[in-house]
Write an enzyme that holds these catalytic residues in place. Structure first.
Site, PDB file in Angstrom:
ATOM      1  N   ARG A  35     -10.053  -1.774 -22.536  1.00 16.25           N
ATOM      2  CA  ARG A  35     -10.359  -3.169 -22.217  1.00 16.25           C
ATOM      3  C   ARG A  35     -10.750  -3.341 -20.751  1.00 16.25           C
ATOM      4  O   ARG A  35     -11.515  -4.246 -20.418  1.00 16.25           O
ATOM      5  CB  ARG A  35      -9.174  -4.063 -22.555  1.00 16.25           C
ATOM      6  CG  ARG A  35      -9.093  -4.310 -24.053  1.00 16.25           C
ATOM      7  CD  ARG A  35      -7.935  -5.201 -24.409  1.00 16.25           C
ATOM      8  NE  ARG A  35      -8.087  -5.681 -25.771  1.00 16.25           N
ATOM      9  CZ  ARG A  35      -7.097  -6.161 -26.504  1.00 16.25           C
ATOM     10  NH1 ARG A  35      -5.879  -6.246 -25.991  1.00 16.25           N
ATOM     11  NH2 ARG A  35      -7.313  -6.589 -27.732  1.00 16.25           N
ATOM     12  N   LYS A 200      -1.743  -6.012 -44.570  1.00 19.12           N
ATOM     13  CA  LYS A 200      -1.515  -7.144 -45.471  1.00 19.12           C
ATOM     14  C   LYS A 200      -2.802  -7.831 -45.899  1.00 19.12           C
ATOM     15  O   LYS A 200      -3.625  -8.198 -45.075  1.00 19.12           O
ATOM     16  CB  LYS A 200      -0.598  -8.157 -44.788  1.00 19.12           C
ATOM     17  CG  LYS A 200       0.827  -7.654 -44.688  1.00 19.12           C
ATOM     18  CD  LYS A 200       1.623  -8.386 -43.640  1.00 19.12           C
ATOM     19  CE  LYS A 200       1.821  -9.851 -44.001  1.00 19.12           C
ATOM     20  NZ  LYS A 200       2.325 -10.593 -42.830  1.00 19.12           N
ATOM     21  N   GLY A 358      -7.619  -4.570 -33.832  1.00 21.53           N
ATOM     22  CA  GLY A 358      -6.892  -3.797 -32.827  1.00 21.53           C
ATOM     23  C   GLY A 358      -6.478  -2.426 -33.325  1.00 21.53           C
ATOM     24  O   GLY A 358      -6.723  -1.403 -32.663  1.00 21.53           O
ATOM     25  N   GLY A 382      -7.677 -10.354 -33.233  1.00 18.18           N
ATOM     26  CA  GLY A 382      -7.590 -11.657 -33.889  1.00 18.18           C
ATOM     27  C   GLY A 382      -8.858 -12.485 -33.715  1.00 18.18           C
ATOM     28  O   GLY A 382      -9.307 -13.160 -34.643  1.00 18.18           O
TER      29      GLY A 382
HETATM   30  P1  ADP Z   1      -6.279  -4.241 -37.669  1.00 17.67           P
HETATM   31  O1  ADP Z   1      -5.359  -4.405 -36.484  1.00 17.67           O
HETATM   32  O2  ADP Z   1      -7.360  -3.231 -37.408  1.00 17.67           O
HETATM   33  O3  ADP Z   1      -6.815  -5.549 -38.154  1.00 17.67           O
HETATM   34  P2  ADP Z   1      -4.081  -4.212 -39.516  1.00 17.67           P
HETATM   35  O4  ADP Z   1      -3.183  -4.714 -38.448  1.00 17.67           O
HETATM   36  O5  ADP Z   1      -4.435  -5.121 -40.628  1.00 17.67           O
HETATM   37  O6  ADP Z   1      -5.429  -3.610 -38.873  1.00 17.67           O
HETATM   38  O7  ADP Z   1      -3.420  -2.939 -40.219  1.00 17.67           O
HETATM   39  C1  ADP Z   1      -3.084  -1.758 -39.555  1.00 17.67           C
HETATM   40  C2  ADP Z   1      -1.907  -1.095 -40.207  1.00 17.67           C
HETATM   41  O8  ADP Z   1      -2.076  -0.956 -41.594  1.00 17.67           O
HETATM   42  C3  ADP Z   1      -1.671   0.307 -39.682  1.00 17.67           C
HETATM   43  O9  ADP Z   1      -0.525   0.313 -38.875  1.00 17.67           O
HETATM   44  C4  ADP Z   1      -1.489   1.151 -40.955  1.00 17.67           C
HETATM   45  O10 ADP Z   1      -0.392   2.030 -40.884  1.00 17.67           O
HETATM   46  C5  ADP Z   1      -1.250   0.096 -42.004  1.00 17.67           C
HETATM   47  N1  ADP Z   1      -1.595   0.565 -43.359  1.00 17.67           N
HETATM   48  C6  ADP Z   1      -2.779   1.009 -43.809  1.00 17.67           C
HETATM   49  N2  ADP Z   1      -2.703   1.394 -45.090  1.00 17.67           N
HETATM   50  C7  ADP Z   1      -1.414   1.214 -45.467  1.00 17.67           C
HETATM   51  C8  ADP Z   1      -0.690   1.442 -46.666  1.00 17.67           C
HETATM   52  N3  ADP Z   1      -1.286   1.953 -47.753  1.00 17.67           N
HETATM   53  N4  ADP Z   1       0.616   1.128 -46.684  1.00 17.67           N
HETATM   54  C9  ADP Z   1       1.222   0.617 -45.599  1.00 17.67           C
HETATM   55  N5  ADP Z   1       0.600   0.383 -44.433  1.00 17.67           N
HETATM   56  C10 ADP Z   1      -0.710   0.672 -44.368  1.00 17.67           C
END
Ligand code: ADP
Ligand code: MG
Length: 401
Positions: A35, A200, A358, A382
């Site tokens: 960043r 999620k 992130g 976000g």
């Molecule tokens: P971003 O920050 O890129 O938007 P998220 O915060 O939605 O991504 O999700 C990231 C997390 O999702 C990671 O820490 C990863 O471990 C978790 N994750 C991915 N696939 C699974 C899974 N099948 N079960 C549990 N956690 C998962």
């Protein structure tokens, strides 16, 4: 959006820049300077014009109290190493020491103020408190440049109220981020593919909802895949499942069908016996998920190799690819293969390829990829998601021309 040029000649002018220098620290030093690097083009553009530059940012969530371990001092040090101009730091935002440091700035110099969120007014729900803080920050300044893309979805003093106090414009990072995300969601070059994963599904409902009408193909992996698979009648063992989203997800599956959007779910999954890096695991076909040795206790932690290959084929055909959300628990090497395969597919493709989120940005870097292998890696988690939901972002609205 108003650009820096709209502010006129900034030589010998004092310019406040809102950056997002919220970087991870380790042992009191900057652990990932992504960043900080992203903030450099705007800062160089200003200092090379001979402006006196005051940088403001937040770091972490000190919630309006002074937390020495969240000081921006190490960030200022790193910025000084990266920027070929003198960078100083003052441990206040609006006190006497801060005002003295500001007054001492010379043309082409940069001063970093202390963490904005040490002051409760920065994130206050009360607009008059935010305004009062913004007014203090603006004292003695001639212009404001907003360049912290990661915070433009927030209504906070240094993001929204400060822009109203001074002649203001978007910095180069915000310009680029907005243009890239607009290119992905506005009228993307087709075929356009969106890959979604992460933990999620409920975090990403708005994005799916908005993009379903705008893309050709939607590939779903990560923890969210299990709510989709369950909605289709598959058993998902002990995998992440959001029961309360089953109806919504079902409606998305129907909408995709009606709109002719190709919504692809995994055909195989890596199932582990528990949530641990050294857990026993095997590849299960989605059709036969109940027959895995782990039965009802099995945890799906990654997409399987057949799915990764199918996703890669879709990505190879695309002209535009946007990816948010790791395909699996990439933090554990045994469950990082799907994420790595998707990242590699983006790197290999000729498409305009964008990574947002992130954890997704952290994942591609942790897996050994570099920023220049993608068309763009968004700095805003976000903020980029809210942009992709089609929302109006308050921090961008105040910069509209
Ligand atoms: P971003 O920050 O890129 O938007 P998220 O915060 O939605 O991504 O999700 C990231 C997390 O999702 C990671 O820490 C990863 O471990 C978790 N994750 C991915 N696939 C699974 C899974 N099948 N079960 C549990 N956690 C998962
Ligand atoms: Mg995340």
């Amino acid at each position: 959006m108003r650009t820096i040029e709209s502010l006129g000649n900034l030589a010998s002018r004092t310019v406040i820049v809102r950056d997002d220098l919220n970087v991870p620290l380790r042992d009191g030093a900057v652990a990932d300077d992504g960043r900080i690097r992203a903030s450099l083009p705007t800062l160089s553009a200003l200092t090379s014009q001979g402006a006196k530059v005051i940088v403001v940012s937040h770091l972490g969530r000190p919630d309006g109290t002074i937390r020495p371990e969240l000081s921006l001092k190490p960030v200022a040090t790193r910025l000084g190493e990266l920027l070929e101009t003198p960078v100083s730091f003052v441990d206040e935002t609006i006190g006497d020491r801060a005002h003295a440091a500001r007054a001492a700035l010379r043309d082409g110099e940069v001063l970093v103020l202390e963490n904005l969120r040490f002051q409760p007014q920065e994130t206050s729900k009360d607009a008059t408190e935010r305004e009062a803080f913004a007014r203090e920050l603006a004292v003695g300044a001639d212009a404001f440049v907003s360049d912290g893309f990661g915070v433009v979805h927030r209504r906070q003093a240094s993001v929204t109220e400060l822009a109203a106090q001074l002649p203001s414009a978007a910095g180069l990072l915000i310009e680029r981020e907005s243009a890239v995300l607009e290119r992905v969601t506005g009228a993307p070059e087709r075929p356009s593919v969106v890959v979604l994963g992460g933990s999620k599904v409920s975090d990403k409902l708005g994005v799916i909802d908005h993009l379903l009408d705008r893309v050709d193909t939607l590939l779903i992996g990560g923890g969210m895949m299990f709510t989709f698979l369950k909605a289709q009648g598959h058993e998902v063992g002990a995998s992440l499942l959001e029961e309360d989203q089953l109806d919504t997800v079902t409606s998305y599956l129907e909408r995709a069908e009606q709109r002719g959007v190709k919504l692809m779910l995994p055909v195989d999954v890596v199932v582990a016996e528990r949530f641990a890096a050294d857990a026993g695991h095997e590849i299960a076909s989605v059709e036969a998920m109940t027959d895995t040795p782990f039965g009802a206790d099995g945890l799906g932690l990654d997409i399987g190799p057949e799915t990764a290959a199918l996703f890669a084929t879709e990505i190879a055909r695309a002209r535009t690819v946007f990816w948010n959300g790791p395909m699996g628990v990439f933090e554990m090497p045994a469950f990082a293969h799907g994420t790595k395969a998707v990242a590699q597919a983006l790197v290999d493709s000729e498409a305009f390829s964008v990574v947002g989120g992130g954890d997704s940005a952290a994942a591609v870097r942790a897996l050994g990829f570099t920023d220049d292998q993608f068309s763009h890696i968004s700095t805003g988690g976000g903020a980029s998601l809210e942009f992709l939901e089609g929302k109006t972002l308050p921090g961008l609205e105040v910069l509209a021309s």
